[in-house]
Design a protein around this motif. Structure first.
Motif, PDB file in Angstrom:
ATOM      1  N   THR A 200       0.830  -1.206   0.000  1.00 41.78           N
ATOM      2  CA  THR A 200       0.000   0.000   0.000  1.00 41.78           C
ATOM      3  C   THR A 200       0.864   1.256   0.000  1.00 41.78           C
ATOM      4  OG1 THR A 200      -0.191  -0.089   2.427  1.00 41.78           O
ATOM      5  CG2 THR A 200      -1.955  -1.108   1.133  1.00 41.78           C
ATOM      6  N   ARG A 201       2.038   1.183   0.584  1.00 42.10           N
ATOM      7  CA  ARG A 201       2.947   2.337   0.569  1.00 42.10           C
ATOM      8  C   ARG A 201       3.532   2.533  -0.820  1.00 42.10           C
ATOM      9  NH1 ARG A 201       6.158   0.874   6.237  1.00 42.10           N
ATOM     10  NH2 ARG A 201       4.257   0.340   7.385  1.00 42.10           N
ATOM     11  N   LEU A 202       3.877   1.423  -1.463  1.00 42.16           N
ATOM     12  CA  LEU A 202       4.378   1.508  -2.830  1.00 42.16           C
ATOM     13  C   LEU A 202       3.291   2.060  -3.747  1.00 42.16           C
ATOM     14  CD1 LEU A 202       6.741   0.896  -4.758  1.00 42.16           C
ATOM     15  CD2 LEU A 202       5.792  -1.409  -5.037  1.00 42.16           C
ATOM     16  N   GLU A 203       2.063   1.651  -3.518  1.00 43.97           N
ATOM     17  CA  GLU A 203       0.950   2.153  -4.328  1.00 43.97           C
ATOM     18  C   GLU A 203       0.741   3.640  -4.076  1.00 43.97           C
ATOM     19  OE1 GLU A 203      -2.683   3.238  -6.048  1.00 43.97           O
ATOM     20  OE2 GLU A 203      -2.301   3.356  -3.900  1.00 43.97           O
ATOM     21  N   PHE A 204       0.927   4.068  -2.819  1.00 51.44           N
ATOM     22  CA  PHE A 204       0.795   5.500  -2.529  1.00 51.44           C
ATOM     23  C   PHE A 204       1.824   6.297  -3.325  1.00 51.44           C
ATOM     24  CE2 PHE A 204       1.846   9.422  -0.433  1.00 51.44           C
ATOM     25  CZ  PHE A 204       0.610   9.938  -0.065  1.00 51.44           C
ATOM     26  N   TYR A 205       3.052   5.807  -3.330  1.00 53.72           N
ATOM     27  CA  TYR A 205       4.084   6.495  -4.113  1.00 53.72           C
ATOM     28  C   TYR A 205       3.681   6.588  -5.581  1.00 53.72           C
ATOM     29  CZ  TYR A 205       8.119   6.866  -7.154  1.00 53.72           C
ATOM     30  OH  TYR A 205       8.962   7.226  -8.183  1.00 53.72           O
ATOM     31  N   LEU A 206       3.246   5.478  -6.156  1.00 53.87           N
ATOM     32  CA  LEU A 206       2.869   5.479  -7.569  1.00 53.87           C
ATOM     33  C   LEU A 206       1.694   6.426  -7.826  1.00 53.87           C
ATOM     34  CD1 LEU A 206       3.073   1.862  -9.039  1.00 53.87           C
ATOM     35  CD2 LEU A 206       3.930   3.969 -10.051  1.00 53.87           C
ATOM     36  N   SER A 207       0.699   6.384  -6.965  1.00 55.43           N
ATOM     37  CA  SER A 207      -0.467   7.256  -7.168  1.00 55.43           C
ATOM     38  C   SER A 207      -0.091   8.723  -7.037  1.00 55.43           C
ATOM     39  CB  SER A 207      -1.575   6.901  -6.169  1.00 55.43           C
ATOM     40  OG  SER A 207      -1.191   7.212  -4.843  1.00 55.43           O
ATOM     41  N   SER A 208       0.930   9.019  -6.208  1.00 51.94           N
ATOM     42  CA  SER A 208       1.338  10.420  -6.042  1.00 51.94           C
ATOM     43  C   SER A 208       1.919  10.992  -7.331  1.00 51.94           C
ATOM     44  CB  SER A 208       2.344  10.548  -4.898  1.00 51.94           C
ATOM     45  OG  SER A 208       3.621  10.019  -5.253  1.00 51.94           O
ATOM     46  N   LEU A 209       2.462  10.135  -8.177  1.00 49.41           N
ATOM     47  CA  LEU A 209       2.995  10.608  -9.458  1.00 49.41           C
ATOM     48  C   LEU A 209       1.902  11.238 -10.311  1.00 49.41           C
ATOM     49  CD1 LEU A 209       5.261   7.563 -10.432  1.00 49.41           C
ATOM     50  CD2 LEU A 209       5.959   9.687  -9.326  1.00 49.41           C
ATOM     51  N   TYR A 210       0.695  10.741 -10.160  1.00 47.90           N
ATOM     52  CA  TYR A 210      -0.425  11.241 -10.942  1.00 47.90           C
ATOM     53  C   TYR A 210      -1.163  12.380 -10.239  1.00 47.90           C
ATOM     54  CZ  TYR A 210       0.184   6.703 -13.308  1.00 47.90           C
ATOM     55  OH  TYR A 210       0.690   5.618 -13.981  1.00 47.90           O
ATOM     56  N   ARG A 211      -1.110  12.409  -8.914  1.00 52.10           N
ATOM     57  CA  ARG A 211      -1.979  13.310  -8.147  1.00 52.10           C
ATOM     58  C   ARG A 211      -1.321  14.603  -7.688  1.00 52.10           C
ATOM     59  NH1 ARG A 211      -4.669   8.595  -4.319  1.00 52.10           N
ATOM     60  NH2 ARG A 211      -5.884   7.570  -5.972  1.00 52.10           N
ATOM     61  N   TYR A 212       0.036  14.687  -7.771  1.00 54.54           N
ATOM     62  CA  TYR A 212       0.733  15.885  -7.306  1.00 54.54           C
ATOM     63  C   TYR A 212       1.748  16.332  -8.352  1.00 54.54           C
ATOM     64  CZ  TYR A 212      -1.223  14.309  -2.874  1.00 54.54           C
ATOM     65  OH  TYR A 212      -2.077  13.874  -1.883  1.00 54.54           O
ATOM     66  N   ASP A 213       2.044  17.620  -8.324  1.00 55.79           N
ATOM     67  CA  ASP A 213       2.951  18.195  -9.321  1.00 55.79           C
ATOM     68  C   ASP A 213       4.175  18.850  -8.704  1.00 55.79           C
ATOM     69  OD1 ASP A 213       1.028  17.648 -11.517  1.00 55.79           O
ATOM     70  OD2 ASP A 213      -0.193  19.047 -10.359  1.00 55.79           O
ATOM     71  N   VAL A 214       4.093  19.198  -7.432  1.00 53.75           N
ATOM     72  CA  VAL A 214       5.237  19.702  -6.674  1.00 53.75           C
ATOM     73  C   VAL A 214       5.453  18.750  -5.506  1.00 53.75           C
ATOM     74  CG1 VAL A 214       6.199  21.597  -5.324  1.00 53.75           C
ATOM     75  CG2 VAL A 214       4.727  22.100  -7.286  1.00 53.75           C
ATOM     76  N   PHE A 215       6.700  18.348  -5.310  1.00 55.82           N
ATOM     77  CA  PHE A 215       7.052  17.478  -4.193  1.00 55.82           C
ATOM     78  C   PHE A 215       8.071  18.225  -3.336  1.00 55.82           C
ATOM     79  CE2 PHE A 215       5.239  14.687  -7.237  1.00 55.82           C
ATOM     80  CZ  PHE A 215       4.708  13.623  -6.537  1.00 55.82           C
ATOM     81  N   HIS A 216       7.696  18.459  -2.078  1.00 57.20           N
ATOM     82  CA  HIS A 216       8.545  19.237  -1.175  1.00 57.20           C
ATOM     83  C   HIS A 216       9.089  18.294  -0.103  1.00 57.20           C
ATOM     84  CE1 HIS A 216       9.277  23.441   0.664  1.00 57.20           C
ATOM     85  NE2 HIS A 216      10.113  22.570   1.214  1.00 57.20           N
ATOM     86  N   PHE A 217      10.416  18.163  -0.069  1.00 57.09           N
ATOM     87  CA  PHE A 217      11.107  17.311   0.894  1.00 57.09           C
ATOM     88  C   PHE A 217      11.882  18.185   1.887  1.00 57.09           C
ATOM     89  CE2 PHE A 217      10.767  15.026  -3.120  1.00 57.09           C
ATOM     90  CZ  PHE A 217      10.282  13.783  -2.744  1.00 57.09           C
ATOM     91  N   SER A 218      12.249  17.605   3.008  1.00 57.26           N
ATOM     92  CA  SER A 218      12.999  18.335   4.029  1.00 57.26           C
ATOM     93  C   SER A 218      13.999  17.404   4.716  1.00 57.26           C
ATOM     94  CB  SER A 218      12.059  18.911   5.100  1.00 57.26           C
ATOM     95  OG  SER A 218      11.113  19.799   4.535  1.00 57.26           O
ATOM     96  N   ASN A 219      15.054  18.006   5.244  1.00 53.92           N
ATOM     97  CA  ASN A 219      16.033  17.338   6.109  1.00 53.92           C
ATOM     98  C   ASN A 219      17.073  16.551   5.325  1.00 53.92           C
ATOM     99  OD1 ASN A 219      14.379  18.282   8.235  1.00 53.92           O
ATOM    100  ND2 ASN A 219      13.173  16.399   8.157  1.00 53.92           N
ATOM    101  N   ALA A 220      18.300  16.622   5.820  1.00 56.50           N
ATOM    102  CA  ALA A 220      19.401  15.909   5.181  1.00 56.50           C
ATOM    103  C   ALA A 220      19.064  14.436   5.011  1.00 56.50           C
ATOM    104  CB  ALA A 220      20.676  16.067   6.017  1.00 56.50           C
ATOM    105  N   HIS A 221      19.305  13.915   3.815  1.00 59.37           N
ATOM    106  CA  HIS A 221      19.027  12.528   3.443  1.00 59.37           C
ATOM    107  C   HIS A 221      17.528  12.236   3.432  1.00 59.37           C
ATOM    108  CE1 HIS A 221      23.341  11.993   3.938  1.00 59.37           C
ATOM    109  NE2 HIS A 221      23.220  12.595   5.109  1.00 59.37           N
ATOM    110  N   GLY A 222      16.724  13.280   3.380  1.00 53.51           N
ATOM    111  CA  GLY A 222      15.274  13.107   3.449  1.00 53.51           C
ATOM    112  C   GLY A 222      14.547  13.249   2.133  1.00 53.51           C
ATOM    113  N   ILE A 223      15.247  13.332   1.014  1.00 51.93           N
ATOM    114  CA  ILE A 223      14.558  13.348  -0.286  1.00 51.93           C
ATOM    115  C   ILE A 223      14.226  11.900  -0.621  1.00 51.93           C
ATOM    116  CG2 ILE A 223      14.693  13.989  -2.726  1.00 51.93           C
ATOM    117  CD1 ILE A 223      16.537  16.231  -2.023  1.00 51.93           C
ATOM    118  N   SER A 224      13.145  11.438  -0.072  1.00 56.28           N
ATOM    119  CA  SER A 224      12.744  10.046  -0.241  1.00 56.28           C
ATOM    120  C   SER A 224      11.306   9.901   0.225  1.00 56.28           C
ATOM    121  CB  SER A 224      13.652   9.111   0.561  1.00 56.28           C
ATOM    122  OG  SER A 224      13.326   9.155   1.936  1.00 56.28           O
ATOM    123  N   PHE A 225      10.812   8.680   0.113  1.00 55.10           N
ATOM    124  CA  PHE A 225       9.492   8.335   0.649  1.00 55.10           C
ATOM    125  C   PHE A 225       9.664   7.303   1.766  1.00 55.10           C
ATOM    126  CE2 PHE A 225       8.650  10.209  -3.389  1.00 55.10           C
ATOM    127  CZ  PHE A 225       7.391  10.786  -3.296  1.00 55.10           C
ATOM    128  N   GLY A 226      10.739   7.471   2.521  1.00 56.00           N
ATOM    129  CA  GLY A 226      11.033   6.576   3.619  1.00 56.00           C
ATOM    130  C   GLY A 226      12.090   5.560   3.256  1.00 56.00           C
TER     131      GLY A 226
END
Length: 539
Positions: A200-226
């Motif tokens: 379900t987490r992998l599916e969330f990542y995939l669905s976010s590709l379609y549902r969002y256009d800006v992705f804002h990350f924070s914190n060193a080594h934090g450009i990820s989805f966990g």
């Protein structure tokens, strides 16, 4: 179509005529005929590759073009921002269904399809990213996902952006239960109901590709989805492949810097004068936490993917010396009502003063046990403040120190609101969340402000530098500074009022919403938002 396939056909005399026709311009009926012949005659190990190549070269561009035309037509008919937003979401869902059907999958994912279903969809997106990217870009709008927490900053910013017409959601992918006391809210949380399994987490990542256009990350080594998803993607497609796919599909990536290890080598940071912070840092000799190699490799990756970066404090060396790195105090925002000077104090958090005229000094160290040496030394300057306070108390000054530990951030403000003076870092060179909370509550803050960093901030936002009410002090001057504040209640009151006004102007959620509505909109419109070159600032 692969070179291997073309050479194979060329060796087959029966296909020479077909290749000549293919190079000239295949008619629709010839394309169909060729596909039939290829399916029947090609070797089994080449069949899948050939069909995929033909599909991509002949059918997919037409599907992409048709869908883009449809997007334009439907958005042209939408009346007003709300209708545009609804149309974008509806079209995005339909586009995902189309993609999945092209892969040969059911139009909507279910847990029955499992991981292989999602991997097939992802492989298709990766392989055809250049052909598919124009659709994702045509579907772009005011939709931002904050992937990962940043204390509470992204939470309050996302709430405010909704008032500016944005679809703004926050994903908390931090599964560490001990860290949750620092956060104020989330829209989605890995490990919670609906996102408890890895699929379900992998599916969330995939669905976010379609549902969002800006992705804002924070914190060193934090450009990820966990970490779990990052490692899975590394094994399947290569390190940071989940972020590279965002870039390939035209998504905008924004990043917020969070400290000394973020893109700056330990060597460079240790050179900042007058006193080296690194010399007293417990992590100095722990390369798994901080080292030149670790910090710089992160900075290199960070700068390779981020379209816009937020910084506050002017630490512009190594990878922070980049045109995409900006001084953006507004990101580090608070809710001005949550941290209001007149908040009601619950009985459980009321402080009993040792005397009616006692002053409460507030000194907090997050994760104190992990950041403090056995000798009591840490970068928050506890080893300087504690002996100094004891000295002043021995002289008869009615002082009491509070050092909250393990209290949820939502509640610690009740203690902060009762403090008279906040004691912050004396060698680092800038301030953090605790000082911003203090200023929003209308309290004076003592903290060393490095002149070189303040000058760097002034180059980009002069008003911020000129209005900053923090009382600067070093280990050598802090005793005189603190004695002066203790002896002058009127000065404390004036600084407190200035602090509140400053925090509302620069660090409130309202200020953040206005700033990021502009930043995100310009990025989506194609503005690179590059910072003007500044004079070099070196340690």
């Amino acid at each position: 179509m692969s070179g291997k396939f073309i050479r194979w056909i060329w060796r087959r005399s029966g296909f020479r005529r077909l290749m000549q026709l293919l190079n000239a311009s295949l008619k629709a009926e010839l394309r169909a005929e060729l596909k039939v012949e290829l399916k029947a005659e090609l070797k089994a190990e080449l069949r899948e590759e050939v069909i995929d190549d033909l599909h991509r070269h002949f059918e997919l561009p037409a599907i992409v073009g048709t869908f883009i035309n449809r997007i334009s037509a439907e958005l042209a008919l939408a009346s007003g921002p709300e209708q545009v937003a609804k149309s974008l979401d509806s079209l995005s869902d339909e586009w995902r269904m189309t993609v999945r059907e092209l892969v040969g999958l059911r139009s909507e994912w279910s847990e029955e399809g499992g991981q292989q279903d999602l991997l097939a969809e992802m492989a298709f997106l990766r392989k055809n990213q250049r052909l598919l990217a124009p659709v994702f870009q045509a579907l772009s709008g005011k939709r931002v996902l904050y992937a990962g927490q940043a204390y509470y900053n992204a939470w309050y910013l996302s709430r405010m952006l909704r008032q500016f017409g944005w679809k703004a959601d926050l994903l908390n992918w931090d599964v560490n239960p001990d860290a949750q006391i620092y956060y104020h809210g989330e829209d989605f949380r890995f490990g919670a109901a609906g996102l408890s399994s890895f699929d379900t987490r992998l599916e969330f990542y995939l669905s976010s590709l379609y549902r969002y256009d800006v992705f804002h990350f924070s914190n060193a080594h934090g450009i990820s989805f966990g970490g779990e998803l990052q490692e899975f993607m590394r094994q399947k497609f290569g390190m940071h492949s989940e972020i590279q796919l965002l870039k390939a599909l035209g998504k905008k990536i924004v990043y917020s810097n969070n400290g000394c290890q973020d893109g700056v080598s330990q060597t460079a940071f240790s050179r900042w004068s007058p006193e080296s912070v690194c010399a007293i840092c417990i992590w100095k000799d722990r390369p798994l936490v901080c080292s030149d190699e670790k910090n710089l490799s992160w900075g290199k990756f960070r700068n390779s993917v981020a379209d816009f970066q937020c910084l506050l404090g002017g630490n512009r060396v190594d990878y922070n010396d980049d045109a995409r790195v900006h001084e953006v105090p507004e990101f580090y925002c608070l809710d001005s009502e949550v941290w209001h000077p007149d908040i009601e104090i619950p009985a459980a958090y009321r402080i009993s003063r040792v005397a009616s005229d006692a002053l409460v000094l507030y000194h907090a160290v997050g994760n104190k046990m992990d950041r403090t040496s056995k000798a009591g030394v840490n970068i928050k300057s506890s080893h300087i403040y504690m002996p100094l306070i004891e000295k002043l108390k021995s002289e008869g000054m009615p002082l009491q120190m509070i050092e909250p530990l393990g209290i949820p951030n939502k509640d610690v403000r009740f203690l902060q609101a009762q403090a008279d003076i906040f004691l912050e870092m004396l060698t680092f060179g800038w301030f953090g969340a605790n000082a911003r909370e203090a200023m929003m509550l209308g309290k004076p803050v003592v903290c060393y402000i490095r002149p070189a960093w303040l000058d760097s901030v002034r180059e980009e936002i002069p008003e911020y530098a000129d209005e900053l009410p923090v009382v600067s002090a070093t280990p050598a001057t802090v005793e005189a500074v603190l004695r002066g504040l203790i002896a002058d209640p009127e000065r404390r009151r004036v600084i407190g009022e200035r602090s509140r006004a400053f925090a509302v102007k620069w660090h409130s959620a309202e200020a953040a919403g206005r700033r990021f509505d502009t930043i995100y909109s310009k990025l989506l419109a194609g503005d690179a938002l590059l910072r003007e070159p500044l004079p070099g600032v070196t340690p």
